[in-house]
Design a protein around this motif. Structure first.
Motif, short mmCIF file in Angstrom:
data_model
loop_
_atom_site.label_atom_id
_atom_site.label_comp_id
_atom_site.label_asym_id
_atom_site.label_seq_id
_atom_site.Cartn_x
_atom_site.Cartn_y
_atom_site.Cartn_z
N GLU A 26 27.77 -30.32 -39.96
CA GLU A 26 27.22 -29.96 -41.28
C GLU A 26 28.27 -30.11 -42.37
O GLU A 26 29.43 -29.78 -42.19
N THR A 27 27.83 -30.62 -43.52
CA THR A 27 28.73 -30.79 -44.66
C THR A 27 28.30 -29.96 -45.87
O THR A 27 29.11 -29.66 -46.73
N GLY A 28 27.03 -29.60 -45.95
CA GLY A 28 26.53 -28.86 -47.11
C GLY A 28 26.96 -27.40 -47.11
O GLY A 28 27.17 -26.80 -46.05
N ARG A 29 27.08 -26.84 -48.29
CA ARG A 29 27.51 -25.44 -48.42
C ARG A 29 26.47 -24.49 -47.84
O ARG A 29 26.82 -23.51 -47.18
N LEU A 30 25.19 -24.76 -48.07
CA LEU A 30 24.15 -23.88 -47.53
C LEU A 30 24.14 -23.92 -46.01
O LEU A 30 23.95 -22.89 -45.35
N GLU A 31 24.32 -25.11 -45.45
CA GLU A 31 24.33 -25.24 -43.99
C GLU A 31 25.51 -24.47 -43.39
O GLU A 31 25.37 -23.79 -42.36
N LYS A 32 26.67 -24.56 -44.02
CA LYS A 32 27.84 -23.83 -43.53
C LYS A 32 27.61 -22.32 -43.64
O LYS A 32 28.00 -21.56 -42.75
N SER A 33 26.98 -21.91 -44.74
CA SER A 33 26.66 -20.48 -44.89
C SER A 33 25.69 -20.03 -43.81
O SER A 33 25.78 -18.92 -43.29
N ALA A 34 24.74 -20.91 -43.46
CA ALA A 34 23.78 -20.58 -42.41
C ALA A 34 24.47 -20.43 -41.06
O ALA A 34 24.11 -19.56 -40.26
N ILE A 35 25.48 -21.26 -40.81
CA ILE A 35 26.24 -21.14 -39.56
C ILE A 35 26.96 -19.80 -39.51
O ILE A 35 26.94 -19.11 -38.49
N VAL A 36 27.59 -19.42 -40.62
CA VAL A 36 28.30 -18.14 -40.68
C VAL A 36 27.32 -16.98 -40.46
O VAL A 36 27.61 -16.05 -39.70
#
Length: 213
Positions: free
Chosen positions: A30-40
């Motif tokens: 994932e590269t998007g900020r929302l996707e990274k936030s979803a991972i966290v």
């Protein structure tokens, strides 16, 4: 309190050391900020469920198949890796049917799917967490348990920061982008196999099969 803090940090590190690998794999896709936030967020939800399961196991002390059952979720990363490889090979063909849906809805569904991936993989890799928590939590009072949970939350943030920093390194990110059609599926499949083997799920299934025979 200092002793409880140190013990909680040790419990987290010993159970989550290999979880850094999990986060490297998740963040590499994932590269998007929302996707990274979803991972966290998925990692925190997974940690919350594992702590709850550990607390429950501390009172039941009869969850022997639990780690193996969770380990079967290791099949999920394998499926994700294969699906990613197929999508990369198919290119634009698989995206053709998405034009009928609003872009905002597609974005929301994509982020939600990433959150579920993060949550499920965290649980799949959490069998040893439950075992450690079940033996650790009974030694804590109510306030100490709350403090331990706070330490876990802080340590999880540190783990996420480390994973994001490593994946965002220019050399690593460029390498992943150049070979993502091969390296990302391989990482997910390897992760799934690792979870299945580490949890004892494979041996457990063979044992069940032998018993039935």
């Amino acid at each position: 309190m200092g002793l409880v803090t140190a013990a909680s940090a040790i419990a987290f590190v010993t159970t989550e050391m290999d979880d850094l690998l999990v986060m490297f794999v998740l963040f590499s896709k994932e590269t998007g900020r929302l996707e990274k936030s979803a991972i966290v967020l998925g990692k925190y939800l997974g940690l919350l469920l594992l702590v709850a399961a550990g607390k429950l196991a501390a009172t039941l002390l009869a969850m022997q198949p639990c780690e193996q059952l969770l380990g079967l979720l290791g099949l999920i990363p394998i499926v994700i890796g294969i699906r990613f490889a197929v999508r990369e090979l198919a290119g634009e063909k698989e995206r053709g049917g998405e034009g009928n849906l609003p872009s905002a809805l597609l974005r929301s569904l994509s982020v939600f799917a990433v959150l579920l991936e993060s949550l499920i993989i965290t649980l799949a890799n959490g069998g040893d967490n439950i075992a450690v928590y079940a033996s650790f939590f009974p030694s804590l009072s109510g306030n100490e348990f709350v403090l331990s949970c706070v330490v876990f939350a802080v340590m999880q943030a540190v783990w996420c920061a480390i994973a994001i920093s490593v994946i965002n390194a220019e050399s690593i990110r460029s390498y992943i982008e150049e070979s993502k059609g091969v390296i990302i599926p391989a990482l997910f499949v390897a992760l799934g196999l690792y979870i299945l083997i580490k949890s004892g799920a494979v041996i457990w299934l063979f044992t069940l099969g032998g018993l039935r025979v």
